[in-house]
Scaffold this motif. Sequence first.
Motif, PDB file in Angstrom:
ATOM      1  N   UNK A  58       4.156  -2.560   4.361  1.00  0.00           N
ATOM      2  CA  UNK A  58       3.511  -3.272   5.065  1.00  0.00           C
ATOM      3  C   UNK A  58       4.195  -5.014   4.956  1.00  0.00           C
ATOM      4  N   UNK A  59       4.923  -5.364   3.540  1.00  0.00           N
ATOM      5  CA  UNK A  59       5.661  -6.260   3.007  1.00  0.00           C
ATOM      6  C   UNK A  59       6.587  -6.429   3.519  1.00  0.00           C
ATOM      7  N   UNK A  60       7.693  -6.435   3.709  1.00  0.00           N
ATOM      8  CA  UNK A  60       8.447  -5.461   4.639  1.00  0.00           C
ATOM      9  C   UNK A  60       9.130  -6.911   5.533  1.00  0.00           C
ATOM     10  N   UNK A  61       9.160  -8.184   5.250  1.00  0.00           N
ATOM     11  CA  UNK A  61       9.249  -8.844   6.372  1.00  0.00           C
ATOM     12  C   UNK A  61       8.411 -10.206   6.350  1.00  0.00           C
ATOM     13  N   UNK A  62       7.919 -10.331   5.083  1.00  0.00           N
ATOM     14  CA  UNK A  62       6.924 -11.586   4.479  1.00  0.00           C
ATOM     15  C   UNK A  62       7.307 -11.670   3.569  1.00  0.00           C
ATOM     16  N   UNK A  63       6.672 -13.383   3.740  1.00  0.00           N
ATOM     17  CA  UNK A  63       6.838 -14.199   3.117  1.00  0.00           C
ATOM     18  C   UNK A  63       6.870 -14.248   1.417  1.00  0.00           C
ATOM     19  N   UNK A  64       6.818 -14.287   0.207  1.00  0.00           N
ATOM     20  CA  UNK A  64       6.267 -12.856  -0.524  1.00  0.00           C
ATOM     21  C   UNK A  64       5.808 -14.878  -1.209  1.00  0.00           C
ATOM     22  N   UNK A  65       4.540 -14.433  -2.031  1.00  0.00           N
ATOM     23  CA  UNK A  65       3.950 -14.987  -2.943  1.00  0.00           C
ATOM     24  C   UNK A  65       2.424 -14.379  -4.080  1.00  0.00           C
ATOM     25  N   UNK A  66       2.613 -14.433  -4.820  1.00  0.00           N
ATOM     26  CA  UNK A  66       2.484 -13.576  -6.585  1.00  0.00           C
ATOM     27  C   UNK A  66       1.503 -12.650  -6.010  1.00  0.00           C
ATOM     28  N   UNK A  67       0.561 -13.623  -4.944  1.00  0.00           N
ATOM     29  CA  UNK A  67      -0.801 -12.905  -4.283  1.00  0.00           C
ATOM     30  C   UNK A  67      -0.301 -11.249  -3.323  1.00  0.00           C
ATOM     31  N   UNK A  68       0.547 -11.368  -3.110  1.00  0.00           N
ATOM     32  CA  UNK A  68       0.754 -10.792  -1.819  1.00  0.00           C
ATOM     33  C   UNK A  68       1.910  -9.665  -3.548  1.00  0.00           C
ATOM     34  N   UNK A  69       1.860 -10.070  -4.074  1.00  0.00           N
ATOM     35  CA  UNK A  69       3.317  -8.596  -5.100  1.00  0.00           C
ATOM     36  C   UNK A  69       1.775  -8.007  -6.108  1.00  0.00           C
ATOM     37  N   UNK A  70       0.707  -8.484  -6.079  1.00  0.00           N
ATOM     38  CA  UNK A  70      -0.208  -8.467  -6.838  1.00  0.00           C
ATOM     39  C   UNK A  70      -0.864  -7.030  -6.251  1.00  0.00           C
ATOM     40  N   UNK A  71      -1.319  -7.712  -4.890  1.00  0.00           N
ATOM     41  CA  UNK A  71      -1.475  -6.472  -3.788  1.00  0.00           C
ATOM     42  C   UNK A  71      -1.505  -5.447  -3.855  1.00  0.00           C
ATOM     43  N   UNK A  72       0.189  -5.686  -3.408  1.00  0.00           N
ATOM     44  CA  UNK A  72       1.442  -4.611  -3.449  1.00  0.00           C
ATOM     45  C   UNK A  72       1.305  -3.694  -4.341  1.00  0.00           C
TER      46      UNK A  72
END
Length: 131
Positions: free
Chosen positions: A74-88
């Motif tokens: 679900x991350x594909x297409x989203x702007x990356x943030x550190x919080x997004x990376x940690x959740x992934x």
Amino acid sequence: MSLLQSLRLSHPFLLAVPAALLLAACSAPPPDEQEAVSTEAQQAADAAAAPADEAGKATEAPPVGSCDASQAQGLVGQTYTDALGSQAQQDASAQELRVLRPDDMTTMEFVGERLNVELDEKNVVSGVRCG
């Protein structure tokens, strides 16, 4: 007159014998032999492709790592943030997170516990995979 010319004139079959022997050596084996070799090779390939235990049951390779990238697609297409990376990383059950930006140098070893998040030039996630 040379020796070769005199042999050719007196015994023309002497030159034909070596040529016939060479042609016979190059011929294919009989079809039955070819079929037997093909069958044997196919059986060996089949046995190697499907290893089995003592009971004849096919064995499976053990899982390599606990990372499951399907949980983070679900991350594909989203702007990356550190919080997004940690959740992934948490969603994929990965022990490590590696963020790959364009032109980053990376190692090629496979780490089954690592989630790789690939970004494009605009810091948007373009791919997620384990390894």
